[in-house]
Write a protein that holds these residues in place. Structure first.
Motif, mmCIF file in Angstrom:
data_model
loop_
_atom_site.group_PDB
_atom_site.id
_atom_site.type_symbol
_atom_site.label_atom_id
_atom_site.label_comp_id
_atom_site.label_asym_id
_atom_site.label_seq_id
_atom_site.Cartn_x
_atom_site.Cartn_y
_atom_site.Cartn_z
ATOM 1 N N SER A 9 -20.181 22.984 -14.695
ATOM 2 C CA SER A 9 -19.797 21.611 -15.030
ATOM 3 C C SER A 9 -20.687 20.931 -16.061
ATOM 4 C CB SER A 9 -19.792 20.753 -13.752
ATOM 5 O OG SER A 9 -21.066 20.787 -13.134
ATOM 6 N N TYR A 10 -21.795 21.531 -16.475
ATOM 7 C CA TYR A 10 -22.661 20.829 -17.419
ATOM 8 C C TYR A 10 -23.522 21.819 -18.189
ATOM 9 C CZ TYR A 10 -26.736 21.569 -14.389
ATOM 10 O OH TYR A 10 -27.746 22.138 -13.668
ATOM 11 N N GLN A 11 -24.096 21.273 -19.268
ATOM 12 C CA GLN A 11 -25.174 21.926 -19.996
ATOM 13 C C GLN A 11 -26.373 20.986 -19.995
ATOM 14 O OE1 GLN A 11 -24.098 22.944 -23.983
ATOM 15 N NE2 GLN A 11 -22.688 24.572 -23.401
ATOM 16 N N GLN A 48 -31.946 16.415 -22.091
ATOM 17 C CA GLN A 48 -30.591 15.945 -22.376
ATOM 18 C C GLN A 48 -29.624 16.783 -21.551
ATOM 19 O OE1 GLN A 48 -28.041 17.108 -25.970
ATOM 20 N NE2 GLN A 48 -28.797 15.087 -26.602
ATOM 21 N N SER A 49 -28.671 16.116 -20.913
ATOM 22 C CA SER A 49 -27.619 16.822 -20.185
ATOM 23 C C SER A 49 -26.266 16.339 -20.691
ATOM 24 C CB SER A 49 -27.749 16.595 -18.677
ATOM 25 O OG SER A 49 -27.497 15.241 -18.338
ATOM 26 N N GLN A 50 -25.281 17.221 -20.623
ATOM 27 C CA GLN A 50 -23.948 16.916 -21.135
ATOM 28 C C GLN A 50 -22.916 17.409 -20.137
ATOM 29 O OE1 GLN A 50 -23.159 18.560 -24.987
ATOM 30 N NE2 GLN A 50 -21.024 17.915 -25.035
ATOM 31 N N ASP A 51 -21.972 16.545 -19.804
ATOM 32 C CA ASP A 51 -20.870 16.915 -18.919
ATOM 33 C C ASP A 51 -19.615 16.210 -19.410
ATOM 34 O OD1 ASP A 51 -21.152 14.270 -18.103
ATOM 35 O OD2 ASP A 51 -22.246 14.796 -16.284
ATOM 36 N N SER A 52 -18.582 16.171 -18.589
ATOM 37 C CA SER A 52 -17.313 15.574 -19.015
ATOM 38 C C SER A 52 -17.415 14.073 -19.194
ATOM 39 C CB SER A 52 -16.222 15.902 -17.998
ATOM 40 O OG SER A 52 -16.573 15.428 -16.706
ATOM 41 N N PHE A 53 -18.514 13.440 -18.716
ATOM 42 C CA PHE A 53 -18.709 12.006 -18.902
ATOM 43 C C PHE A 53 -19.465 11.706 -20.195
ATOM 44 C CE2 PHE A 53 -18.198 12.508 -14.331
ATOM 45 C CZ PHE A 53 -17.284 11.518 -14.033
ATOM 46 N N GLY A 54 -19.984 12.760 -20.853
ATOM 47 C CA GLY A 54 -20.718 12.565 -22.090
ATOM 48 C C GLY A 54 -22.147 13.057 -21.973
ATOM 49 N N LYS A 55 -22.974 12.623 -22.943
ATOM 50 C CA LYS A 55 -24.365 13.058 -22.991
ATOM 51 C C LYS A 55 -25.287 12.022 -22.377
ATOM 52 C CE LYS A 55 -24.098 15.973 -27.131
ATOM 53 N NZ LYS A 55 -24.657 16.215 -28.495
ATOM 54 N N PRO A 81 -29.731 12.724 -14.360
ATOM 55 C CA PRO A 81 -29.442 13.897 -15.195
ATOM 56 C C PRO A 81 -28.772 14.997 -14.379
ATOM 57 C CG PRO A 81 -31.672 13.107 -15.588
ATOM 58 C CD PRO A 81 -31.154 12.336 -14.418
ATOM 59 N N ASP A 82 -27.840 15.707 -15.001
ATOM 60 C CA ASP A 82 -27.082 16.723 -14.276
ATOM 61 C C ASP A 82 -27.983 17.753 -13.606
ATOM 62 O OD1 ASP A 82 -24.038 16.348 -15.039
ATOM 63 O OD2 ASP A 82 -25.175 16.014 -16.877
ATOM 64 N N ASN A 83 -29.005 18.184 -14.308
ATOM 65 C CA ASN A 83 -29.862 19.223 -13.747
ATOM 66 C C ASN A 83 -30.752 18.721 -12.625
ATOM 67 O OD1 ASN A 83 -31.022 17.892 -16.177
ATOM 68 N ND2 ASN A 83 -32.875 18.985 -15.578
ATOM 69 N N ARG A 84 -30.778 17.407 -12.383
ATOM 70 C CA ARG A 84 -31.538 16.838 -11.278
ATOM 71 C C ARG A 84 -30.645 16.464 -10.095
ATOM 72 N NH1 ARG A 84 -37.278 16.476 -10.918
ATOM 73 N NH2 ARG A 84 -38.062 17.097 -12.969
ATOM 74 N N ARG A 85 -29.347 16.641 -10.243
ATOM 75 C CA ARG A 85 -28.450 16.394 -9.110
ATOM 76 C C ARG A 85 -28.445 17.607 -8.183
ATOM 77 N NH1 ARG A 85 -23.347 14.360 -12.826
ATOM 78 N NH2 ARG A 85 -24.513 12.751 -13.989
ATOM 79 N N PHE A 86 -27.977 17.397 -6.966
ATOM 80 C CA PHE A 86 -27.902 18.488 -5.994
ATOM 81 C C PHE A 86 -26.564 19.222 -6.122
ATOM 82 C CE2 PHE A 86 -31.094 15.873 -3.710
ATOM 83 C CZ PHE A 86 -32.067 16.853 -3.571
ATOM 84 N N PHE A 87 -26.652 20.534 -6.118
ATOM 85 C CA PHE A 87 -25.485 21.407 -6.090
ATOM 86 C C PHE A 87 -25.748 22.514 -5.069
ATOM 87 C CE2 PHE A 87 -25.472 19.615 -10.334
ATOM 88 C CZ PHE A 87 -24.134 19.439 -10.665
#
Length: 655
Positions: A413-415, A445-452, A537-543
């Protein structure tokens, strides 16, 4: 009739080697060996060991030179006959060691019998010689074990007074041998060892436990045991001497030994010393030597004899998952940078994410129908890291740690690309428990479907580890708890308030003394808050999902979903796993498992998001440094695009 046996009769029987194991792969199915063929230069033979008690077969084969050397025949019949005669007392000793005190044995060569006293030797040799270069000589060993004797009375006395020894230390629970048990030599020796260990745990390091007499009572097929215990004086630990260091400061070694002169002696603390010193990467092997006498203060001097490893090491590894893709890693390590055990490790990792991961091109495909090329550089993942540890600051149990990381992540879901720098001071309470705290700064920097999202995190980070397991890569017992967290408020310079923590606990329980059946369980809990989920940031969220999490699902794919059905990450996490690790042979094992997990949008798991489950079966090949692991996982809560099966390879257990 009673027959008094000396100590050596039961405990001096040969400790027979186990039969050689088959090649590890074919060990699942047995091994084939070439059939003997007639030879002109040797008395080729085939040997058969016959006994009515099948449980004795392996023991008899291991004790028989005829059997073990069957691929190395003697030059003539005389040599074969002498080999057969020499086997007869070995077979009797082997039967006695298993408690069969009425055993008898005889040998025949091509039908010619050989007695224990050597009668029949010439006739048997002649029969064998007549077959040389004509046919394979047939050798048969017949063992009649009789009835297996049982343990009768076990009398344990104080060597100095002759009085009965402490009953609390001589219960069947401690000895694991009781009246009525089979009178096996190994069981009697093990009983002596367990009693010795139990007394040593009471701080008697010089204890001596001797089997004074074993009396075989043929009339009721029992063996009475008389055991003598000399505890010696109670003692504490004496001074600890460090030897074997060349380039490494001995004070660093001493800081990883957590006993002080005068502390009560315990063999468990001796084992803990070995485990603790293994944490110093500059040390390759360790021997803890106990003195055979006490010092003038009544304490036991200890010597830690270490062997330093080579300063430099280079390693490489590769792994592959059918749903997470391939990756390769290389490391360079200096284990003793400045002579104080400083460890510097520089590592790099590269990989290629699978087609089901988020990429800008794939994101455009949802709307434009544009196709990706066979190799999409946006799917490349990587990590460069430099990690430094300075142990034993000024000879204390405090360590300094520094870490620099540059990374790129690509998930479903993200980069994300980020640069992280951290510094910590770690305090070791003992070999099992440490805590650390320090400062961490990360820009990315993280990028997903909501933007950067461009972000900066700056704040306090803490961690703790409690580990009583017996093996890092293949634990059989103990508990392991790992906790970490951080506070990154805006007043420390962060772009957003962020507070997070995660704890993982695992436990291991062996169902048998040989660790062939081990149950393992793991639970992980994460929680956080301080900002809106989309501001984190995406990489700091829990998955959840992937190897080490919920196997069978893509890495970091389980979480609340975004507007396009992609995992967007959560503020909290719950995971659980259970495995049964079963050894089929000494080298091969299987591990059925079940995993569960999910990330949640709330700051603490509320379990309103549907949990994801998977089941699977692992194959383990046990090596000297750890098990080679292959796991096949089946996700039970598949979403659109999820694979039906996933395959994982790795070194060490899954948790």
């Amino acid at each position: 009739m009673r027959k008094a046996l000396l100590l050596g009769l039961l405990t001096g029987a040969a400790a027979f080697a186990q039969p050689s194991r088959a090649d590890w792969f074919f060990g699942l199915f047995g091994s084939a060996e070439p059939a003997p063929t007639p030879r002109a230069d040797a008395a080729a033979y085939a040997v058969e060991i016959v006994t009515p008690d099948s449980s004795l077969k392996d023991t008899l084969q291991a004790s028989s030179n005829l059997y073990r050397l069957r691929q190395q025949p003697p030059e003539n019949g005389e040599g074969l006959a002498r080999r057969a005669q020499a086997d007869l007392p070995r077979l009797i000793d082997a039967a006695w060691a298993e408690g069969f005190y009425d055993a008898s044995a005889r040998a025949t060569i091509d039908g010619q019998p050989i007695a224990m006293d050597g009668s029949g030797l010439d006739a048997a040799a002649g029969a064998a010689n007549s077959d040389v270069n004509r046919r394979v000589v047939r050798v048969r060993l017949d063992v009649s074990p009789g009835v297996q004797y049982r343990v009768g009375r076990i009398e344990i006395i104080d060597a100095r007074s002759g009085a009965p020894f402490d009953p609390d230390l001589t219960t069947p629970r401690v000895l694991k041998l009781a009246s009525g048990d089979p009178a096996r030599a190994n069981a009697i020796r093990d009983m002596q060892t367990r009693l010795t260990d139990a007394i040593r745990r009471k701080s008697f390091p010089l204890v001596k436990v001797d089997l004074v007499q074993a009396t075989v009572r043929h009339e009721d097929q029992r063996v009475d045991l008389l055991v003598s215990v000399d505890t010696g004086p109670k003692a504490g630990f004496g001074p600890v001497t460090i030897t074997g260091t060349r380039d490494l400061d001995p004070q660093v070694v001493r800081s990883f030994i957590y006993v002080q002169p005068g502390d009560p002696y315990s063999p468990d603390k001796i084992a803990a010393m070995r485990k603790s010193l293994a944490q110093i990467e500059a040390i390759g092997s360790t021997r803890i030597l106990e003195s055979d006498h006490l010092d003038p203060d009544g304490n036991l001097p200890i010597t830690a004899q270490v062997d330093e490893r080579k300063n430099y090491a280079v390693s490489a590894a590769a792994q592959y998952s059918t749903i997470d893709g391939p990756s390769a890693r290389a490391d360079w390590t200096d284990r003793n940078l400045f002579g104080g055990g400083e460890r510097l490790r520089i590592s790099g990792l590269v990989g290629y994410a699978q087609d089901n991961t988020y990429t800008p091109n794939a994101y455009n495909l949802w709307y434009t129908g544009k196709k990706n090329s066979w190799f999409d550089t946006s799917r490349m993942i990587g990590r460069a890291n430099a990690n430094f540890i300075k142990p034993a600051l000024w000879g204390s149990t405090n360590d300094y740690l520094a870490d620099v990381t540059l990374a790129r992540e690509v998930t479903t879901s993200y980069q994300a690309e980020y640069f992280n720098v951290s510094q910590y001071i770690r305090h070791r309470f003992d070999q099992n428990f440490w805590v650390q705290g320090g400062w961490e700064v990360e820009r990315g920097q993280s990028q997903d479907s909501f933007g950067k999202t461009n972000y900066l995190l700056s704040g306090v980070a803490v961690a703790a580890r409690y580990d009583t397991t017996d093996n890092e890569l293949d634990p059989h017992s103990g508990v392991r708890v790992i906790a970490n967290g951080g506070a990154y408020p805006k007043f420390f310079g962060s772009s957003e308030n962020l507070f997070q923590g995660k704890t993982q606990a695992s436990t291991y329980y062996s169902l048998d003394d040989d660790n062939r059946y081990v149950l393992a369980g793991r639970v992980a809990l994460g929680a956080g808050g301080g900002s809106n989920i989309l501001d984190i940031p995406d990489n700091r969220r829990f998955f959840a999902g992937g190897g080490g999490s919920v196997r069978g699902y893509p890495w970091r794919s389980l979480s609340p979903l975004g507007p396009n059905g992609e995992p967007m990450g959560g503020q909290s996490l719950f995971e659980a796993s259970a495995e049964a690790r079963i050894k089929v042979t000494d080298d091969i094992g299987v591990a059925p498992f079940v995993d569960a997990g999910q990330a949640f949008a709330t700051s603490f798991p509320n379990f309103q998001q549907q949990m994801a489950y998977s089941v699977g079966l692992g194959l383990r090949y046990y090596t000297g440094f750890g098990p080679f692991r292959v796991d096949v996982a089946f996700p039970l809560e598949r979403q659109a695009g999820d694979p039906a099966i996933a395959l994982y390879f790795g070194i060490g257990q899954a948790f």
